[in-house]
Structures are given as C-alpha cells and as structure tokens.
Design an enzyme around this catalytic site. Structure first.
Site, short mmCIF file in Angstrom:
data_model
loop_
_atom_site.label_atom_id
_atom_site.label_comp_id
_atom_site.label_asym_id
_atom_site.label_seq_id
_atom_site.Cartn_x
_atom_site.Cartn_y
_atom_site.Cartn_z
N HIS A 269 4.49 -3.04 16.51
CA HIS A 269 3.04 -2.95 16.65
C HIS A 269 2.69 -1.51 17.05
O HIS A 269 2.49 -0.67 16.20
CB HIS A 269 2.60 -4.00 17.67
CG HIS A 269 1.14 -4.28 17.74
ND1 HIS A 269 0.23 -3.73 16.90
CD2 HIS A 269 0.42 -5.08 18.59
CE1 HIS A 269 -0.99 -4.16 17.20
NE2 HIS A 269 -0.90 -4.98 18.24
N HIS A 308 1.56 -3.49 5.12
CA HIS A 308 0.75 -4.07 6.20
C HIS A 308 0.57 -5.55 5.91
O HIS A 308 0.45 -5.94 4.74
CB HIS A 308 -0.62 -3.36 6.25
CG HIS A 308 -1.34 -3.57 7.54
ND1 HIS A 308 -2.08 -4.71 7.79
CD2 HIS A 308 -1.42 -2.82 8.66
CE1 HIS A 308 -2.59 -4.62 9.00
NE2 HIS A 308 -2.21 -3.49 9.56
N ASP A 364 -0.10 4.09 10.75
CA ASP A 364 0.99 4.73 11.48
C ASP A 364 1.68 5.83 10.70
O ASP A 364 2.50 6.55 11.24
CB ASP A 364 2.02 3.68 11.90
CG ASP A 364 1.42 2.72 12.89
OD1 ASP A 364 0.81 3.20 13.85
OD2 ASP A 364 1.53 1.50 12.69
N1 ACO Z 1 9.26 -0.52 3.02
C1 ACO Z 1 9.91 -1.13 2.00
N2 ACO Z 1 9.65 -2.39 1.62
C2 ACO Z 1 8.71 -3.06 2.29
C3 ACO Z 1 7.99 -2.47 3.35
C4 ACO Z 1 8.30 -1.16 3.70
N3 ACO Z 1 7.66 -0.54 4.69
N4 ACO Z 1 7.11 -3.38 3.82
C5 ACO Z 1 7.27 -4.49 3.09
N5 ACO Z 1 8.23 -4.30 2.17
C6 ACO Z 1 8.66 -5.24 1.14
C7 ACO Z 1 9.45 -6.38 1.76
O1 ACO Z 1 10.84 -6.09 1.80
C8 ACO Z 1 9.12 -7.51 0.81
O2 ACO Z 1 9.88 -7.33 -0.36
P1 ACO Z 1 10.47 -8.62 -1.15
O3 ACO Z 1 9.24 -9.35 -1.63
O4 ACO Z 1 11.30 -8.03 -2.23
O5 ACO Z 1 11.24 -9.40 -0.13
C9 ACO Z 1 7.67 -7.25 0.43
O6 ACO Z 1 7.50 -5.84 0.59
C10 ACO Z 1 6.67 -8.00 1.29
O7 ACO Z 1 6.92 -7.65 2.65
P2 ACO Z 1 6.68 -8.61 3.90
O8 ACO Z 1 7.75 -8.31 4.90
O9 ACO Z 1 6.49 -10.03 3.45
O10 ACO Z 1 5.30 -8.12 4.41
P3 ACO Z 1 4.70 -8.45 5.81
O11 ACO Z 1 3.25 -8.60 5.60
O12 ACO Z 1 5.39 -9.58 6.49
O13 ACO Z 1 5.05 -7.15 6.67
C11 ACO Z 1 4.92 -5.12 7.81
C12 ACO Z 1 4.16 -6.20 7.02
C13 ACO Z 1 5.64 -5.74 9.01
C14 ACO Z 1 3.91 -4.11 8.34
C15 ACO Z 1 5.92 -4.42 6.85
O14 ACO Z 1 5.24 -3.86 5.76
C16 ACO Z 1 6.74 -3.35 7.56
O15 ACO Z 1 7.74 -3.66 8.22
N6 ACO Z 1 6.34 -2.04 7.44
C17 ACO Z 1 7.05 -0.97 8.11
C18 ACO Z 1 6.68 -0.92 9.58
C19 ACO Z 1 5.26 -0.47 9.81
O16 ACO Z 1 4.80 0.51 9.24
N7 ACO Z 1 4.55 -1.18 10.69
C20 ACO Z 1 3.17 -0.82 11.07
C21 ACO Z 1 2.22 -1.88 10.67
S1 ACO Z 1 0.58 -1.42 11.16
C22 ACO Z 1 0.41 -1.85 12.79
O17 ACO Z 1 0.97 -2.78 13.29
C23 ACO Z 1 -0.48 -1.06 13.67
#
Ligand code: ACO
Length: 443
Positions: A269, A308, A364
């Site tokens: 977060h 996101h 971020d």
């Molecule tokens: N890099 C590469 N692949 C990604 C990323 C990423 N940053 N984010 C999601 N994916 C991929 C997943 O592996 C998944 O692929 P698949 O369908 O082949 O399995 C697909 O995209 C969907 O991802 P989910 O994990 O289902 O998306 P979710 O909505 O649960 O996650 C999250 C969102 C946690 C923000 C994720 O995108 C992530 O971990 N990002 C990196 C960390 C980050 O930047 N967090 C800040 C969020 S903003 C905040 O909280 C203020």
C-alpha cells in the site's frame, strides 16, 4: 418490461428466488441467506477474500472509474483540483463536502493552524523511540497515543466533538510526521510556524536549521501541496477499509487513524513507491530495460508502480506527477531515475503483455522519484502519504459514524478446521508431528 430484480434458481431444491437489485447493480449479501435447502440450513453466503467485489458502504466522498482513469473528490476532477486548488482547501472539500468560500476558508485555515502544536508529553513520547525507529512506526504509535490525550474524543456521535478531532488531526499530523523525520536524523524537533502555509510549515518543521525563519522554496512547496492533493482520498482502499472496520466498534478517531496508518505501512500500500525506486535503481540504465521487461513477462518479478486493482487505464494521479517531476527538477536538479522510468513506461505501454492486462503506471511510479529529488529518505514516503490521507480517513470515518446502516464489522468465514475433539491429559497425547491429520500452521 425489465425488472430491477435478479432471479436465482437453486438447483439443489429447484426453488426460485427473486432478489431486488439496488443502485443499478447491487444485491444485498443478506438476501442470499433466504436461499436454503431446509429450515436447518444457514443459507447461502458469498465468498470474497480481499473484498474484490463487495461494497461495504455507501459513500459520497470519492468517485473512481478505473476503466476510464477518472478520479473525482466530491464531484471535482482530480486534474482541476491539482491545478487550481490547495491541499487545505481540498481537505475542507473532502471533509465537509463543498469547496469553501473565502470566509469559510479563512476560518478553516485558522482552525487547523491553532492545532499544529502538540502537547509536550507527546514530544517526550516521541523522544522515547529508538534513534533508528522507522518514522512510519513512530507516526503509528504516536497517533494511537494521542487517544489518551483527548478522552472527550470518545464522544463520536457528537458533531462538535467530531469536528474538533478532525481539525486537531489535520493540524497535528504534519508536526508528528516532521518530528519523526527529525528524530531519525538526531536533530532537534522544530515547532510549527503558523506564518507559513500548511505545507510550507511542514517543510519548515522538516528542514529548518539555524535560520530564524525557514523560507520554503515556492516550487517545492507547491509540488508537495499538489502531491498531498493527489493522495487525499481514494475511496475504499486497504487503509480506509481499516479505518472503517476499526471505527465500526465506535472507538475514538485517533484509534481509527492508527489502524489506517498501520494498513498504509505495508509495502503493498504505502510502500509501493519505495519498491518502484528500488527497481529503477536496480535497472540503472535504459539499456537494461529490455532485460527487465523480459523477466517481468517470464513472471520472475513485477513491474513496481505498474498495475492497480481499480485502474485499468492510466492512473490520473500518475499523469499529474509525471509532469510535476520536471518542475521539481528545475529546483533540485534532475533525478536520473526519471530517464529510466520514462523509457520503461514507453516500452511497457507498447508491449502486448502490458496492453492485454491493462497495466499502466500508478501513482507510485513517479511519486518516489519526486520525493527522492526533494531529499526525502524512502522511510518517509508512506509518512507523506499518511499526512494527505488523514483528510480522507476522517471524512470516511465520519460518514460511517453517521450512517444508520452501518454496524460493527463482522465478516463470515468458511470453516475448514477440525470437527469436535476431546481434551486428553498431556501424557496421553501423541506428539503433534506424529499425527498425519494435524493441521500444520506456519507459526
Ligand atoms: N507487473 C507485471 N505484471 C503484473 C503487474 C505488474 N506490476 N501487476 C499485475 N500484473 C499481472 C499479473 O501477474 C496478472 O497476470 P496473469 O493474468 O497472467 O496472472 C495480471 O497482471 C492481473 O494482475 P492481478 O494481480 O490480478 O491484479 P490485482 O488487481 O490483484 O493487483 C496490484 C493490483 C497489487 C497493484 C498489482 O498490479 C501489483 O502488484 N503492482 C505492483 C505493485 C504496485 O505498484 N502497487 C501499488 C498499487 S497503488 C497503491 O496501493 C497506492
């Protein structure tokens, strides 16, 4: 003629049910309880770990359309607020629902500023932390401790009491945040200077040395103020949900905000911009980007600051920050990580992997680069976030307190553990490791 109901047939019994649809696309989870196989049956429930498709409240504060990349506070687009407003005015908007006129803003500003000082015992409390304490841990503990300084804050159903605590918290949080920073530097805490703006005073409490009055750089003051606007609320995210869940048992707002800060402390977060910076440092130069993209696509790592839960489009806050970075660099000098970030974004946004999954830069991706250029250590990143989000947490908390539909948060579970077992004297029990059916918890 279309009806606002959902017809459900339970194939176990052949019975059909008609469930009312509210607000266009919502059914009440409790309506599922009517669906039973017999009088002894508990009834159906929904299973939603992480609440990905469950609304837990009705709110009027923040609107997000993740597919279109829209964010609005009380109806006002984030882009307009970031360009034309200031954080204190936006805090008023979020907390009270309307933008203030001149007179109300002046009163609000003075009401906030008279609360920037904190009790000397709070200062001593903070001095008790170890020299290397994480500033977010200090903020978390100190906001919780403030509950003991304002016992009247427990009167949460009294409007004037709620208003007073709101002003106190918005007024004091920069002081606590700045002091947590000074503590980690071994520097004396700086008292507030109410001649300065809300954000200018925060910069003074952070960076003032021997000068009689600190003069914040107007570009950096404005940039930080915009960053505060961008982080002021984001509807039902992890920390806001924590504030509401804890608040549902009616403790005072200091306890609720401590819960919000605790949730924000987590790397998923408030710590994601730190992860983004670490990733950009690790990449180091543009030439190494294709290799990084390759390992992301192979599933070895994530592109930090991308993707996101809600936005399946460009996070509107990231767009504003990307532009803001260049204003900041005019003063601080260019953070070389920006070149890696821009190129990384360009390559990722042209790549099928990211296009298919709708992965765009989030807030971020660029915020850490700006903070770093301004001289903030990474441990301060979530603390800055908490200052801004205090306005949102308080608005959401007050909304919950006033909502007659809300009660103590108490989710259900699907129990998968043991059935009834009977206690045996200790010398007759088999060793836990010998029992194949034993649940092996990772504790
Ligand atoms: N890099 C590469 N692949 C990604 C990323 C990423 N940053 N984010 C999601 N994916 C991929 C997943 O592996 C998944 O692929 P698949 O369908 O082949 O399995 C697909 O995209 C969907 O991802 P989910 O994990 O289902 O998306 P979710 O909505 O649960 O996650 C999250 C969102 C946690 C923000 C994720 O995108 C992530 O971990 N990002 C990196 C960390 C980050 O930047 N967090 C800040 C969020 S903003 C905040 O909280 C203020």
């Amino acid at each position: 003629m279309a009806k606002d109901t959902l017809s459900v047939t339970d194939n176990r019994t052949g019975k059909s049910y008609e469930i009312p649809i509210e607000e266009g696309n919502v059914i009440r989870a409790t309506a599922l309880r009517e669906i039973k196989t017999g009088p002894e049956d508990f009834g159906m429930m929904s299973y939603d770990p992480a609440l990905v498709n469950t609304a837990t409240c009705k709110s009027r504060v923040t609107f997000i359309d993740g597919d279109k990349g829209i964010l609005r506070y009380r109806g006002y687009p984030i882009e307009e607020l970031a360009e034309k407003s200031n954080f204190l005015e936006v805090a008023y908007l979020i907390v009270k629902g309307e933008l203030p006129d001149k007179k109300h803003f002046a009163t609000w500003e003075s009401n906030i500023k008279i609360h920037t000082m904190v009790h000397e015992n709070i200062k001593r409390f903070m001095e008790g932390f170890r020299h290397d304490a994480h500033p977010m841990g200090m903020l978390l503990g100190t906001v919780g401790a403030m509950s003991t300084f304002y016992p009247e804050a427990k009167e949460i159903f009294d409007l004037e009491t709620r208003r007073l605590q709101t002003r106190r918290l918005i007024g004091k949080i920069p002081t606590l945040a700045a002091w947590a920073f000074r503590h980690t530097r071994g520097l004396p805490y700086v008292y507030p200077d109410n001649e300065l703006s809300y954000t200018g005073n925060f910069l003074s409490m952070l960076f003032k040395m021997t000068e009689l009055q600190y003069k914040p750089n107007p570009v950096l003051e404005k940039a930080l103020d915009v960053i505060f606007i961008l982080h002021a609320d984001h509807e039902q995210n992890c920390s806001t949900n924590a504030v509401r869940a804890v608040g549902s048992s009616d403790p005072d707002p200091y306890a609720c905000l401590a819960a919000g800060i605790a949730a924000l402390y987590g790397p998923l977060h408030g710590g994601a911009n730190e992860a983004a910076i670490r990733m950009l440092v690790e990449i180091g130069s543009k030439e190494k980007i294709p290799g990084m993209i390759k390992s992301v696509k192979a599933g070895d790592t994530l592109l930090q600051g991308f993707g996101h839960r809600v936005y399946k489009n460009y996070d509107p806050r990231a767009k504003i920050l990307k532009k803001l970075a260049y204003d900041v660099f005019e003063v601080t000098g260019r953070n070389p990580l920006i070149d890696v970030a821009i190129e990384l974004e360009r390559i990722a946004l042209e790549d099928d992997y990211f296009i298919k999954r709708k992965l765009y830069p989030n807030v971020d991706f660029y915020s850490g680069i700006i903070y770093q250029a301004m001289g903030f250590p990474m441990t301060m990143f979530p603390v800055l976030f908490a200052i801004a989000r205090t306005a949102g947490w308080l608005a959401q908390w007050a909304e919950m307190v006033r909502d007659p539909e809300q009660k103590i948060t108490r989710p259900r579970q699907i129990f998968l553990g043991e059935g009834t077992r009977h206690w045996m004297p200790i010398d007759r029990r088999p060793a836990p490791s010998m029992r194949e059916d034993a649940v092996s918890e990772a504790i």
